[in-house]
Design a protein around this motif. Structure first.
Motif: not given
Ligand code: SF4
Lengths: 183, 265
Positions: A26-36
């Motif tokens: 994968i190339t480009g922008v991705i966003y992190t997010a977990r439980d909270a």
């Protein structure tokens, strides 16, 4: 094994071509997010408030990094268990989310929402956070800074390696590969 | 010790991971194991944690009964060590103060500390940071004596099967059999720190370890749960006498980042 290179935002047409078992970069922008962060985004959706990023064709990475050493972009950065996000995921998929990167199984509601919305679930290798961090070229906290490692980050990735575990048609590599019935 | 444990695996773990690569025959499994080797190399060279989940610090303190501690609170000293290690070592702070309110303590304290008295004047400290991907898949089963060895096998295989890809295989499976509810859980945790090349002392338990390992590896779960021959690298079982009415079994699952460092003073 073919190596497939894909770009984000992940368009519906691209998502539809991916198959469970494909090895992709994968190339480009991705966003992190977990439980909270998921809990907060879910509440925002319910209240009709905007999300920290545009969910349309976005890819979320279930990940909370270790702190970056000085001069580094990020610390160790491997996937966390996706099933903890299952409760919140269908609503995000219905809002336009197209891809998720994590590890481990998903429940039937997520599967159904993925098929309905033509979305894909990728697995990154759990416990390979040092290696995976090399594909991350930029990282910036864009929301929920108070959550520390659980804040939402905007990551710029280059050839981030992952495997398609569940495709937009509902094929699931985990159940296909396992003969667990007879152990 | 926290920093060391999060960047370098013990020699037996490293050996088990390279053996796994030699044994694996699925292409995807091989690729995963190769990438895990590379990951370990990068972790050591660049001083970046092997895994971002640098765990909750589990600490075993074996204290010689001749030893006397002076000048402060030992619990506080241990937590101060964890605080410094996790802060100075750029390790992730993953501990929340209240399990329901869930506010991060921001320094990964408190640790979970187990004290044991031993004869002599030595103190053995084991630091074993535990990731929760695999911890969440661990189980305690209170079996009936009539369920016997088959019941134990079933319990272990059920836990492993349910864990599957969530526990970052190839795993190490720690099993505690006997004692009480809490004792078997502690035995299972302790079993994870045992050298992977050492079998249980009793022959029938060593045979059980081997059988379970073979059956787990026949499951096909494989590295990262993507299919293959190597689902677990070892099954370590510890036992303890138990009550006439019970057969407690605890299964503590650990991922391929089975971290533990021991020092004696
Ligand atoms: S289970 Fe282990 S390898 Fe997987 S993310 Fe947690 S600590 Fe890392």
């Amino acid at each position: 094994m073919d190596n497939i290179h894909i770009k984000t935002p992940l368009l519906l047409e691209t998502a539809d071509t991916l198959k469970a078992g494909d090895h992709i970069y994968i190339t480009g922008v991705i966003y992190t997010a977990r439980d909270a962060a998921h809990e907060r985004m879910y509440a925002a959706l319910k209240n009709g408030e905007p999300l920290p990023f545009d969910p349309e064709n976005a890819v979320i990475y279930y990940m909370g990094p270790s702190p970056a050493r000085p001069g580094r972009v990020i610390g160790s950065a491997g996937p966390t268990t996706a099933s903890r996000m299952d409760k919140y995921t269908p609503a995000l998929l219905d809002a336009g989310l197209r891809g998720m990167i994590g590890k481990g199984r998903r429940n039937d509601e997520v599967k159904a929402a993925m098929i309905r919305n033509h979305a894909v679930y990728f697995a990154a290798i759990g416990g390979a956070g040092a290696l995976l961090s090399r594909a991350i070229k930029a990282s910036e906290v864009i929301a929920y800074d108070d959550l520390g490692t659980e804040a939402v980050r905007r990551l710029t990735v280059e050839d981030f390696p992952a495997i398609v575990v569940m495709d937009a048609k509902g094929n699931d590599l985990y159940s296909a590969e396992q003969k667990i019935e007879y152990i | 010790m926290c920093i060391e444990a999060n960047h370098f695996l013990s020699p037996d773990m490293r050996e088990a991971l390279s053996d796994a690569l030699k044994r694996e025959d699925s292409p995807l499994g091989k690729q995963v194991l190769t990438e895990l080797q590379e990951n370990l190399k990068i972790a050591g060279e660049d001083m970046i944690p092997i895994c971002q989940d640098t765990g909750m610090a589990v600490i075993f303190m074996e204290i010689g009964q001749e030893v006397h501690f002076e000048g402060g609170d030992l619990n506080e000293a241990i937590n101060e060590g964890v605080r410094q290690g996790y802060t100075e070592g750029y390790l992730r702070k993953s501990v929340v103060k209240d399990p329901l309110i869930r506010e991060n303590t921001k320094d990964n304290t408190p640790a979970v500390v187990h004290f044991m008295m031993i004869p002599g004047n030595q103190v053995n400290i084991t630091v074993a940071p535990k990731g929760f991907g695999s911890e969440n898949m661990s189980r305690v089963f209170m079996l009936k004596p009539a369920e016997g060895i088959e019941g134990v096998k079933n319990a272990v295989l059920t836990a492993v099967k349910d864990a599957g890809p969530n526990a970052c295989p190839p795993m190490v499976v720690g099993v505690g059999i006997g004692g009480t509810f809490e004792k078997c859980a502690l035995l299972a945790k302790k079993a994870l720190t045992r050298d992977l090349n050492k079998n249980a002392g009793e022959q029938h338990i060593a045979a059980l370890e081997k059988e379970l390992l073979d059956r787990i590896n026949a499951s096909g779960i494989g590295p990262a749960g993507l299919g293959g021959l190597v689902t677990a690298m070892a099954v370590n079982i510890e036992t303890y006498p138990t009550h006439i009415a019970g057969l407690p079994v605890a299964v503590n699952i650990c991922c391929h980042v089975n971290r533990h460092v021991t020092r004696s003073i």
